[in-house]
Design a protein around this motif. Structure first.
Motif, PDB file in Angstrom:
ATOM      1  N   GLU A 120      30.459  42.234  43.109  1.00 14.07           N
ATOM      2  CA  GLU A 120      31.715  41.490  43.280  1.00 14.07           C
ATOM      3  C   GLU A 120      32.663  42.191  44.240  1.00 14.07           C
ATOM      4  N   ARG A 124      33.931  40.425  47.605  1.00 10.37           N
ATOM      5  CA  ARG A 124      35.367  40.164  47.751  1.00 10.37           C
ATOM      6  C   ARG A 124      35.902  40.798  49.033  1.00 10.37           C
ATOM      7  N   PRO A 149      44.174  32.993  41.605  1.00  3.81           N
ATOM      8  CA  PRO A 149      43.175  34.058  41.422  1.00  3.81           C
ATOM      9  C   PRO A 149      41.935  33.601  40.667  1.00  3.81           C
ATOM     10  N   GLU A 150      42.113  32.782  39.625  1.00  7.02           N
ATOM     11  CA  GLU A 150      40.950  32.354  38.855  1.00  7.02           C
ATOM     12  C   GLU A 150      40.029  31.446  39.667  1.00  7.02           C
ATOM     13  N   ASP A 153      38.128  33.813  41.958  1.00 11.94           N
ATOM     14  CA  ASP A 153      37.148  34.547  41.150  1.00 11.94           C
ATOM     15  C   ASP A 153      35.912  33.688  40.878  1.00 11.94           C
ATOM     16  N   THR A 154      36.123  32.417  40.582  1.00 10.83           N
ATOM     17  CA  THR A 154      35.004  31.511  40.307  1.00 10.83           C
ATOM     18  C   THR A 154      34.127  31.338  41.537  1.00 10.83           C
ATOM     19  N   LYS A 157      31.960  34.408  42.345  1.00 15.39           N
ATOM     20  CA  LYS A 157      30.797  34.547  41.472  1.00 15.39           C
ATOM     21  C   LYS A 157      29.637  33.658  41.916  1.00 15.39           C
TER      22      LYS A 157
END
Length: 213
Positions: A120, A124, A149-150, A153-154, A157
């Motif tokens: 990750e 990123r 942010p979420e 993040d998804t 991934k």
């Protein structure tokens, strides 16, 4: 790749410049299902390794990363423009009638060994750098922090990083170097008049002392 001597481009700085100019590379791999090609924007770390290091990411849903083993040999092809050349654009054609059509182009083949980076932090950082690079020229550059942010993040991934340590760089800049100066100039001016500036400008650069290729 077949490279006549007059089309050979072996200067690392020229090859790196083309990769940076045209970073969408074709990653060619050979896995259990045979040959595969994926078109991916790459980041070049020119100072890492003898010939540089390429970094990119692919969708986790893309089977290419699962069909590779770290250390597998791969090839990435970068294309820096192409253009049809009419023999009518060469002044010498109208005198000697000994010219034929051709196609000019600039390509770099980066041979290397690949490593899959399911990490990750790696992904990123790579996405952040690619975004900064390609948004920099826009009036209002988009940043990763512009999205929730979420949400970021998804998405992170859902992708996998890859890293290719380049072991060999091969360049072919086919720009009519085997023609007379007046013919190079004539074809270059015709291309630029048609809006095909990438190859037109590259051909014109051959005629400027100290700027060959």
């Amino acid at each position: 790749m077949y490279i006549p001597a007059h089309f050979d481009e072996s200067r690392p700085e020229a090859l790196h410049a083309l990769i940076n100019e045209a970073p969408l590379g074709t990653l060619i791999t050979h896995g259990p299902q045979g040959l595969d090609a994926n078109h991916i924007p790459f980041e070049l770390a020119a100072a890492e390794g003898e010939f540089g290091t390429l970094r990119a990411h692919v969708a986790r849903a893309n089977p290419v990363w699962q069909q590779l083993t770290d250390g597998d040999e791969v090839l990435v092809v970068f294309r820096g423009g192409d253009a049809y050349i009419s023999p009518s654009w060469y002044p010498s054609k109208h005198e000697q009638h000994r010219q034929v059509p051709t196609w000019n182009y600039r390509v770099v083949h980066a041979h290397g060994r690949i490593a899959v980076r399911d990490d990750e932090r790696f992904v990123r950082g790579l996405v952040a750098r690619l975004t900064r690079t390609h948004e920099a020229a826009l009036p209002t550059p988009w940043k990763m922090t512009d999205s929730a942010p979420e949400y970021i993040d998804t998405l992170l991934k859902a992708i996998i990083g890859i890293e290719i340590r380049i072991t060999r760089l091969v360049g072919k800049f086919k720009l009519s170097q085997n023609k007379e100066v007046r013919d190079i100039h004539g074809a270059a001016e015709q291309l630029k008049a048609r809006g095909e500036d990438v190859i037109g400008d590259a051909m014109s650069a051959l005629l400027v002392p100290g700027r060959a290729s």
